[in-house]
Design a protein around this motif. Structure first.
Motif, PDB file in Angstrom:
ATOM      1  N   VAL A   1      50.341   8.460 -34.319  1.00  0.00           N
ATOM      2  CA  VAL A   1      48.848   8.061 -34.483  1.00  0.00           C
ATOM      3  C   VAL A   1      48.566   6.879 -35.605  1.00  0.00           C
ATOM      4  O   VAL A   1      47.992   6.063 -34.880  1.00  0.00           O
ATOM      5  N   VAL A   2      49.074   6.828 -36.571  1.00  0.00           N
ATOM      6  CA  VAL A   2      48.850   5.819 -37.521  1.00  0.00           C
ATOM      7  C   VAL A   2      49.743   4.595 -36.971  1.00  0.00           C
ATOM      8  O   VAL A   2      48.909   3.596 -37.076  1.00  0.00           O
ATOM      9  N   TRP A   3      50.663   4.734 -36.450  1.00  0.00           N
ATOM     10  CA  TRP A   3      51.436   3.540 -35.961  1.00  0.00           C
ATOM     11  C   TRP A   3      50.699   3.164 -34.721  1.00  0.00           C
ATOM     12  O   TRP A   3      50.663   1.783 -34.673  1.00  0.00           O
TER      13      TRP A   3
ATOM     14  N   TRP B   1      59.476  33.053 -41.004  1.00  0.00           N
ATOM     15  CA  TRP B   1      58.342  32.394 -41.211  1.00  0.00           C
ATOM     16  C   TRP B   1      58.524  30.940 -41.885  1.00  0.00           C
ATOM     17  O   TRP B   1      57.772  29.864 -41.489  1.00  0.00           O
ATOM     18  N   PRO B   2      59.551  30.972 -42.841  1.00  0.00           N
ATOM     19  CA  PRO B   2      59.524  29.714 -43.391  1.00  0.00           C
ATOM     20  C   PRO B   2      60.347  28.533 -42.517  1.00  0.00           C
ATOM     21  O   PRO B   2      59.772  27.430 -42.699  1.00  0.00           O
ATOM     22  N   LEU B   3      61.160  28.995 -41.487  1.00  0.00           N
ATOM     23  CA  LEU B   3      61.521  28.064 -40.822  1.00  0.00           C
ATOM     24  C   LEU B   3      60.693  27.688 -39.670  1.00  0.00           C
ATOM     25  O   LEU B   3      60.422  26.580 -39.407  1.00  0.00           O
ATOM     26  N   LEU B   4      59.673  28.413 -39.236  1.00  0.00           N
ATOM     27  CA  LEU B   4      58.712  28.138 -38.498  1.00  0.00           C
ATOM     28  C   LEU B   4      57.798  26.986 -39.180  1.00  0.00           C
ATOM     29  O   LEU B   4      57.270  26.344 -38.475  1.00  0.00           O
ATOM     30  N   ALA B   5      57.288  27.449 -40.292  1.00  0.00           N
ATOM     31  CA  ALA B   5      56.471  26.543 -41.129  1.00  0.00           C
ATOM     32  C   ALA B   5      56.982  24.965 -41.251  1.00  0.00           C
ATOM     33  O   ALA B   5      56.368  24.220 -41.065  1.00  0.00           O
ATOM     34  N   LEU B   6      58.162  24.979 -41.555  1.00  0.00           N
ATOM     35  CA  LEU B   6      59.139  23.822 -41.456  1.00  0.00           C
ATOM     36  C   LEU B   6      58.958  23.018 -40.550  1.00  0.00           C
ATOM     37  O   LEU B   6      58.771  21.966 -40.224  1.00  0.00           O
ATOM     38  N   LEU B   7      59.344  23.813 -39.114  1.00  0.00           N
ATOM     39  CA  LEU B   7      59.438  23.183 -37.894  1.00  0.00           C
ATOM     40  C   LEU B   7      57.950  22.568 -37.432  1.00  0.00           C
ATOM     41  O   LEU B   7      57.582  21.547 -37.024  1.00  0.00           O
ATOM     42  N   GLY B   8      56.902  23.220 -38.015  1.00  0.00           N
ATOM     43  CA  GLY B   8      55.281  22.947 -37.536  1.00  0.00           C
ATOM     44  C   GLY B   8      55.143  21.731 -38.565  1.00  0.00           C
ATOM     45  O   GLY B   8      54.402  20.710 -38.001  1.00  0.00           O
ATOM     46  N   ALA B   9      55.406  21.924 -39.896  1.00  0.00           N
ATOM     47  CA  ALA B   9      55.196  20.895 -40.611  1.00  0.00           C
ATOM     48  C   ALA B   9      55.744  19.479 -40.353  1.00  0.00           C
ATOM     49  O   ALA B   9      55.055  18.444 -40.237  1.00  0.00           O
ATOM     50  N   ILE B  10      57.151  19.483 -39.682  1.00  0.00           N
ATOM     51  CA  ILE B  10      57.839  18.276 -39.227  1.00  0.00           C
ATOM     52  C   ILE B  10      56.982  17.703 -37.696  1.00  0.00           C
ATOM     53  O   ILE B  10      56.796  16.522 -37.840  1.00  0.00           O
ATOM     54  N   CYS B  11      56.553  18.521 -37.014  1.00  0.00           N
ATOM     55  CA  CYS B  11      55.857  18.175 -35.795  1.00  0.00           C
ATOM     56  C   CYS B  11      54.393  17.608 -36.393  1.00  0.00           C
ATOM     57  O   CYS B  11      54.360  16.643 -35.725  1.00  0.00           O
ATOM     58  N   LEU B  12      53.874  18.020 -37.437  1.00  0.00           N
ATOM     59  CA  LEU B  12      52.583  17.667 -37.575  1.00  0.00           C
ATOM     60  C   LEU B  12      53.102  16.108 -38.416  1.00  0.00           C
ATOM     61  O   LEU B  12      52.040  15.201 -38.053  1.00  0.00           O
ATOM     62  N   LEU B  13      53.888  16.039 -39.104  1.00  0.00           N
ATOM     63  CA  LEU B  13      53.931  14.631 -39.740  1.00  0.00           C
ATOM     64  C   LEU B  13      54.371  13.713 -38.672  1.00  0.00           C
ATOM     65  O   LEU B  13      54.007  12.563 -38.841  1.00  0.00           O
ATOM     66  N   LEU B  14      55.231  14.079 -37.691  1.00  0.00           N
ATOM     67  CA  LEU B  14      55.462  12.858 -36.627  1.00  0.00           C
ATOM     68  C   LEU B  14      54.630  12.706 -35.835  1.00  0.00           C
ATOM     69  O   LEU B  14      54.189  11.556 -35.545  1.00  0.00           O
ATOM     70  N   THR B  15      53.441  13.603 -35.644  1.00  0.00           N
ATOM     71  CA  THR B  15      52.279  13.308 -34.731  1.00  0.00           C
ATOM     72  C   THR B  15      51.611  12.451 -35.498  1.00  0.00           C
ATOM     73  O   THR B  15      50.908  11.404 -35.162  1.00  0.00           O
ATOM     74  N   ILE B  16      51.134  12.764 -36.741  1.00  0.00           N
ATOM     75  CA  ILE B  16      50.452  11.777 -37.662  1.00  0.00           C
ATOM     76  C   ILE B  16      50.670  10.455 -37.900  1.00  0.00           C
ATOM     77  O   ILE B  16      50.146   9.590 -37.718  1.00  0.00           O
ATOM     78  N   GLY B  17      52.404  10.505 -37.914  1.00  0.00           N
ATOM     79  CA  GLY B  17      52.910   9.158 -38.116  1.00  0.00           C
ATOM     80  C   GLY B  17      52.833   8.215 -36.851  1.00  0.00           C
ATOM     81  O   GLY B  17      52.591   7.128 -36.741  1.00  0.00           O
TER      82      GLY B  17
END
Length: 124
Positions: free
Chosen positions: A73-75, A55-71
């Motif tokens: 969109v902001v760009w 679960w922690p690995l899945l949460a880390l990968l999800g957080a990275i995907c979310l951060l890249l997506t938000i970045g």
């Protein structure tokens, strides 16, 4: 049985009708079952063993995907729609060059087909 293969074969044969030989009653004559277990040839090989779920690995990968997506969109939002400097002279220059090239090509094609004078230097 981890990494193994289970093989099960069940054979059934139908009885023949009376007068055709075989048993007289119809139905099934017999059922033969074979169950064999075979181990995988790759068992114990770290290349073929799957990664245990975490679960922690899945949460880390999800957080990275979310951060890249938000970045991303902001760009996209921050990017200017139009360049800051005037590009009209560049567009006019490119258009003039394209028109001159088109005229030269048209004249060369006319000269190749015999519709123009081939003695002009631009056509050679």
């Amino acid at each position: 049985m981890r990494g193994g293969v289970m093989l099960a074969v069940i054979c059934a044969s139908r009885a023949t009708a009376p007068g055709e030989g075989g048993t007289a009653g119809g139905g099934f004559v017999g059922i033969v079952g074979i169950v064999a277990g075979a181990t995988s040839p790759f068992e114990g090989d770290p290349f073929w063993d799957p990664v245990d779920f975490s679960w922690p690995l899945l949460a880390l990968l999800g957080a990275i995907c979310l951060l890249l997506t938000i970045g991303f969109v902001v760009w996209l939002v921050v990017q200017p729609e139009e360049p800051e400097h005037d590009t009209a002279p560049l567009v006019e220059k490119a258009t003039r060059q394209d028109r001159r090239t088109a005229v030269t090509i048209r004249r060369r094609l006319d000269a190749d087909t015999g519709r123009a004078d081939t003695s002009e230097p631009d056509l050679r």
